[in-house]
Enzyme design. Structure first.
Site, short mmCIF file in Angstrom:
data_model
loop_
_atom_site.label_atom_id
_atom_site.label_comp_id
_atom_site.label_asym_id
_atom_site.label_seq_id
_atom_site.Cartn_x
_atom_site.Cartn_y
_atom_site.Cartn_z
N ALA A 66 0.80 -1.24 0.00
CA ALA A 66 0.00 0.00 0.00
C ALA A 66 0.83 1.28 0.00
O ALA A 66 0.27 2.38 0.13
CB ALA A 66 -1.02 0.03 1.12
N ALA A 67 2.16 1.17 -0.18
CA ALA A 67 2.97 2.39 -0.29
C ALA A 67 2.51 3.19 -1.50
O ALA A 67 2.27 4.41 -1.42
CB ALA A 67 4.45 2.04 -0.43
N GLY A 68 2.40 2.50 -2.64
CA GLY A 68 1.98 3.17 -3.87
C GLY A 68 0.56 3.72 -3.74
O GLY A 68 0.26 4.83 -4.19
N ASP A 69 -0.32 2.96 -3.09
CA ASP A 69 -1.71 3.41 -2.92
C ASP A 69 -1.78 4.64 -2.02
O ASP A 69 -2.56 5.56 -2.26
CB ASP A 69 -2.57 2.28 -2.32
#
Ligand code: ATP
Length: 310
Positions: free
Chosen positions: A256-259
């Site tokens: 979820a870093a990109g999210d």
């Protein structure tokens, strides 16, 4: 960025809702091998839901267009989204269909392997987008990914442009994207793997990421942002390119870093921040996310982001 200085960003997300079934494992099992895991966690996820949660926790006014099954995973996912203040009136419960599930293996080095079962996410249709037109007409940004059918995403983007919204597309997992769709994307946010898949170019560092992003801009995208994990981001616009290093943190799980980056970017841009400040805010939020386990369990609230990295 200070809390409440600006009017809240109004954001519509079209995307997936998954239940993440996360196994912590010392290492990845070999084909045919059974391995004892260290722990198991059931965590709300799905790229659409994660990006909606990030935008809401970071100060946005968020509506989600999505589908879930009429099962426990679906009901608890919707309850969790509502607890984060997200408008879920356009999250449709599909009968005789399971909520999307992601089976995730996370090893001691922080590497993950994921298998997705799309379930109800495959049921998002143009009629779901049509039902959201009134909400879209009052919003500033449409945020999409590719865990829901391409035809629905394409239709949502087309409607959003007609209604005057700006579009952020996170093309994950990667699929072929028609050029006339790319032409309507204001901000394409993708990681190095997706950049390689889209361009056929190798992306190993900021320099090669800029070169690949320029190719994507030539296909009609407004601004291209390539996220490079611990190496930060490169941003390529009509005016030129900039490279921004990531914040230094101790990594536990990059899920979820990109999210988180995408949701935060939409909030900051919606509040009227310039691109550099918006990317900085997004990198702060994403850096905090990698210090925590899981998807929606790791996405920070705005107060936490504002009190870090001074
Ligand atoms: P995921 O699929 O795991 O959600 P991604 O591959 O889409 O992530 P990344 O490029 O890994 O996206 O990360 C997005 C952003 O998160 C990076 O540009 C950076 O700002 C931040 N980030 C990721 N990993 C780290 C890290 N190890 N240290 C600090 N920041 C990080």
């Amino acid at each position: 960025m200070q809390t409440h200085k600006h009017k809240a960003a109004k954001i519509v997300v079209v995307g997936s809702v998954n239940m993440d079934l996360l196994f912590k494992t010392p290492r990845m099992p070999a084909p045919g091998e059974t391995l004892m895991g260290q722990s198991f966690h059931q965590i709300h996820g799905g790229k659409g839901a994660n990006q909606a949660v990030a935008a809401a926790r970071l100060g946005g006014e968020v509506s989600l267009i999505a589908c879930v099954g009429q099962d426990d995973f679906g009901r608890s996912s919707v309850a969790a989204l509502q607890a984060d203040g997200i408008d879920t009136q356009l999250v449709r419960q599909v009968s005789n269909c399971a909520t999307g599930v992601a089976g995730i293996l996370l090893d001691d080095s922080g590497e993950n392997s994921i298998v997705l079962a799309a379930g109800a996410n495959a049921e998002v249709q143009s009629t779901d987008i049509d039902a959201g037109k009134t909400i879209m007409s009052g919003a500033q940004f449409l945020v999409c990914q590719l865990e829901t059918p391409m035809a629905s995403v394409a239709y949502a983007i087309q409607q959003a442009k007609t209604l005057g919204l700006q579009v952020i597309l996170n093309p994950a997992p990667m699929q072929d994207i028609a050029t006339d769709l790319l032409n309507q994307v204001d901000f394409l946010v993708l990681n190095e793997t997706e950049t390689q898949q889209m361009t056929g170019m190798s992306v190993e560092n900021a320099e090669s990421a800029v070169a690949a992003a320029q190719v994507l801009r030539q296909r009609g995208v407004g601004t291209v942002i390539v996220t490079l994990g611990a190496a930060g981001v490169v941003v390529v616009t009509a005016e030129g390119s900039m490279t921004m290093p990531a914040y230094k943190v101790e990594v536990l799980d990059t899920t979820a870093a990109g999210d988180t980056f995408v949701g935060a970017l939409a909030v900051a841009l919606g509040e009227g921040e310039g691109l550099q400040k918006a990317c900085d805010f997004a990198q702060r939020a994403a850096a905090i996310a990698v210090t925590q386990l899981g998807a929606q369990t790791s996405i920070p609230h705005r107060s936490l982001v504002e009190s870090h990295f001074h």
